[in-house]
Scaffold this motif. Structure first.
Motif, mmCIF file in Angstrom:
data_model
loop_
_atom_site.group_PDB
_atom_site.id
_atom_site.type_symbol
_atom_site.label_atom_id
_atom_site.label_comp_id
_atom_site.label_asym_id
_atom_site.label_seq_id
_atom_site.Cartn_x
_atom_site.Cartn_y
_atom_site.Cartn_z
ATOM 1 N N LEU A 1 38.385 -4.119 33.185
ATOM 2 C CA LEU A 1 38.383 -3.351 34.427
ATOM 3 C C LEU A 1 37.327 -2.253 34.386
ATOM 4 N N TYR A 2 37.251 -1.574 33.254
ATOM 5 C CA TYR A 2 36.249 -0.524 33.102
ATOM 6 C C TYR A 2 34.844 -1.125 33.133
ATOM 7 N N ALA A 3 34.674 -2.308 32.511
ATOM 8 C CA ALA A 3 33.382 -2.985 32.526
ATOM 9 C C ALA A 3 32.987 -3.349 33.952
ATOM 10 N N LYS A 4 33.955 -3.786 34.746
ATOM 11 C CA LYS A 4 33.674 -4.139 36.138
ATOM 12 C C LYS A 4 33.181 -2.927 36.919
ATOM 13 N N VAL A 5 33.862 -1.789 36.712
ATOM 14 C CA VAL A 5 33.457 -0.561 37.399
ATOM 15 C C VAL A 5 32.049 -0.150 36.970
ATOM 16 N N GLN A 6 31.786 -0.196 35.656
ATOM 17 C CA GLN A 6 30.464 0.161 35.137
ATOM 18 C C GLN A 6 29.387 -0.761 35.694
ATOM 19 N N TRP A 7 29.692 -2.060 35.721
ATOM 20 C CA TRP A 7 28.720 -3.037 36.224
ATOM 21 C C TRP A 7 28.382 -2.758 37.685
ATOM 22 N N LEU A 8 29.399 -2.491 38.512
ATOM 23 C CA LEU A 8 29.164 -2.222 39.923
ATOM 24 C C LEU A 8 28.358 -0.943 40.115
ATOM 25 N N GLN A 9 28.680 0.081 39.316
ATOM 26 C CA GLN A 9 27.950 1.338 39.427
ATOM 27 C C GLN A 9 26.475 1.148 39.091
ATOM 28 N N LEU A 10 26.198 0.475 37.968
ATOM 29 C CA LEU A 10 24.818 0.319 37.506
ATOM 30 C C LEU A 10 24.033 -0.655 38.372
ATOM 31 N N SER A 11 24.675 -1.730 38.797
ATOM 32 C CA SER A 11 23.963 -2.739 39.580
ATOM 33 C C SER A 11 23.554 -2.216 40.948
ATOM 34 N N ARG A 12 24.180 -1.129 41.395
ATOM 35 C CA ARG A 12 23.825 -0.539 42.685
ATOM 36 C C ARG A 12 22.755 0.540 42.563
ATOM 37 N N VAL A 13 22.218 0.702 41.350
ATOM 38 C CA VAL A 13 21.172 1.711 41.123
ATOM 39 C C VAL A 13 19.891 0.977 40.718
ATOM 40 N N PRO A 14 19.003 0.697 41.666
ATOM 41 C CA PRO A 14 17.770 -0.028 41.328
ATOM 42 C C PRO A 14 16.925 0.688 40.278
ATOM 43 N N GLY A 15 17.008 2.019 40.256
ATOM 44 C CA GLY A 15 16.243 2.780 39.278
ATOM 45 C C GLY A 15 16.657 2.492 37.847
ATOM 46 N N PHE A 16 17.871 1.993 37.651
ATOM 47 C CA PHE A 16 18.316 1.586 36.320
ATOM 48 C C PHE A 16 18.074 0.096 36.096
ATOM 49 N N VAL A 17 18.453 -0.720 37.070
ATOM 50 C CA VAL A 17 18.433 -2.172 36.888
ATOM 51 C C VAL A 17 17.011 -2.701 36.727
ATOM 52 N N VAL A 18 16.117 -2.321 37.643
ATOM 53 C CA VAL A 18 14.774 -2.902 37.643
ATOM 54 C C VAL A 18 14.000 -2.567 36.365
ATOM 55 N N PRO A 19 13.880 -1.277 35.978
ATOM 56 C CA PRO A 19 13.142 -1.001 34.732
ATOM 57 C C PRO A 19 13.815 -1.609 33.501
ATOM 58 N N THR A 20 15.132 -1.546 33.435
ATOM 59 C CA THR A 20 15.841 -2.052 32.258
ATOM 60 C C THR A 20 15.595 -3.538 32.055
ATOM 61 N N LEU A 21 15.623 -4.298 33.134
ATOM 62 C CA LEU A 21 15.474 -5.746 33.020
ATOM 63 C C LEU A 21 14.015 -6.185 32.948
ATOM 64 N N LEU A 22 13.121 -5.502 33.648
ATOM 65 C CA LEU A 22 11.732 -5.963 33.739
ATOM 66 C C LEU A 22 10.805 -5.348 32.698
ATOM 67 N N PHE A 23 11.142 -4.172 32.176
ATOM 68 C CA PHE A 23 10.232 -3.451 31.289
ATOM 69 C C PHE A 23 9.811 -4.281 30.071
ATOM 70 N N PRO A 24 10.735 -4.903 29.322
ATOM 71 C CA PRO A 24 10.309 -5.692 28.157
ATOM 72 C C PRO A 24 9.407 -6.869 28.531
ATOM 73 N N SER A 25 9.743 -7.589 29.596
ATOM 74 C CA SER A 25 8.904 -8.714 30.035
ATOM 75 C C SER A 25 7.533 -8.231 30.492
ATOM 76 N N LEU A 26 7.509 -7.091 31.173
ATOM 77 C CA LEU A 26 6.236 -6.532 31.637
ATOM 78 C C LEU A 26 5.362 -6.125 30.451
ATOM 79 N N PHE A 27 5.955 -5.481 29.450
ATOM 80 C CA PHE A 27 5.220 -5.104 28.243
ATOM 81 C C PHE A 27 4.646 -6.340 27.564
ATOM 82 N N PHE A 28 5.468 -7.370 27.430
ATOM 83 C CA PHE A 28 5.026 -8.614 26.791
ATOM 84 C C PHE A 28 3.861 -9.231 27.563
ATOM 85 N N THR A 29 3.949 -9.233 28.891
ATOM 86 C CA THR A 29 2.900 -9.813 29.723
ATOM 87 C C THR A 29 1.592 -9.038 29.595
ATOM 88 N N LEU A 30 1.684 -7.711 29.612
ATOM 89 C CA LEU A 30 0.483 -6.886 29.603
ATOM 90 C C LEU A 30 -0.214 -6.857 28.247
#
Length: 244
Positions: free
Chosen positions: A7-36
């Protein structure tokens, strides 16, 4: 406890997934570094490409754990909601496990994006048994750096946690050889690299396709124990300061 953790994980997931400033850099940063920085090199050096990919897999997992636990906990410690949660009869372990579940989900997604990118563009492939050992190494390293994140979160203030986590993230990743093969690093970085937890994590991943590297797993476990002790002391210190 397990039900509360999910239940706590669900709440955390919903909170974080609604913040693009967290989701986008967290998920894309490693792939972007690898590409560049390493994609062209990986394409032209197919024998090195798997090791470069696994280094960026470690980079992705470390980033999620440090920011989800280190910065996340430091930020939430001072909120009224966190103080309210600590008054409830729910065990701390449920909330901790919930955070682990969310961090594992985000870490898996970020690492998978690196893997898919390397597989499509650089032709990196492993068989099922090798992927299983790699997944085990990812879990082992993720646990250790989760504990590191906990220590940062409970020892540092909200304002200090973000720059310190960034500093550790980038410096340890570079010096640990996650971006550059260790034999190509500057002399000072090459000298300290074997003694860093990021290097032990990388060694564990690099050797995973061929077997378990006990020479990396044991030191990594020692780092995990040290981080666990630091996190426990930090939690007790924070608990005493707020509720004594």
């Amino acid at each position: 406890m397990i039900r509360l953790a999910f239940l706590y994980a669900k709440v955390q997931w919903l909170q974080l997934s609604r913040v693009p400033g967290f989701v986008v850099p967290t998920l894309l940063f490693p792939s972007l570094f690898f590409t560049l920085f390493d994609l062209n090199f990986a394409r032209s050096h197919p024998k090195v490409a798997p090791f470069l990919m696994l280094g960026y897999v470690a980079f992705a997992i470390i980033g999620v754990t440090l920011f989800q636990f280190g910065v996340g906990i430091a930020t939430e410690r001072s909120t009224p909601w966190e103080r309210y949660l600590r008054t409830l009869p729910a065990p701390v372990a449920s909330r901790f496990l919930g955070r682990v579940i969310v961090a594992a989900a985000f870490g898996t997604i970020a690492a998978s994006m690196v893997i898919v990118l390397a597989s499509i563009t650089a032709g990196v492939h492993f068989d099922a048994a090798q992927w299983l050992r790699i997944a085990g190494a990812m879990v082992a390293g993720g646990v250790v750096f989760t504990l590191f994140g906990l220590a940062i979160g409970y020892w540092l203030s909200e304002k200090a946690a973000l720059p310190v986590a960034n500093l550790f993230y980038l410096l340890l990743s570079f010096a640990g050889g996650l971006w550059i093969p260790p034999d190509q690093m500057p002399p000072f970085a090459r000298a300290v690299s074997p003694f860093l937890p990021t290097r032990q994590f990388a060694d564990l991943l690099w050797n995973a396709p061929f077997g378990i590297s006990w020479s990396a797993l044991l030191p990594l476990g020692c780092f995990g124990c040290a981080f666990l002790i630091a996190a426990a002391i930090g939690y007790r210190r924070d608990q005493k300061a707020r509720y004594a």
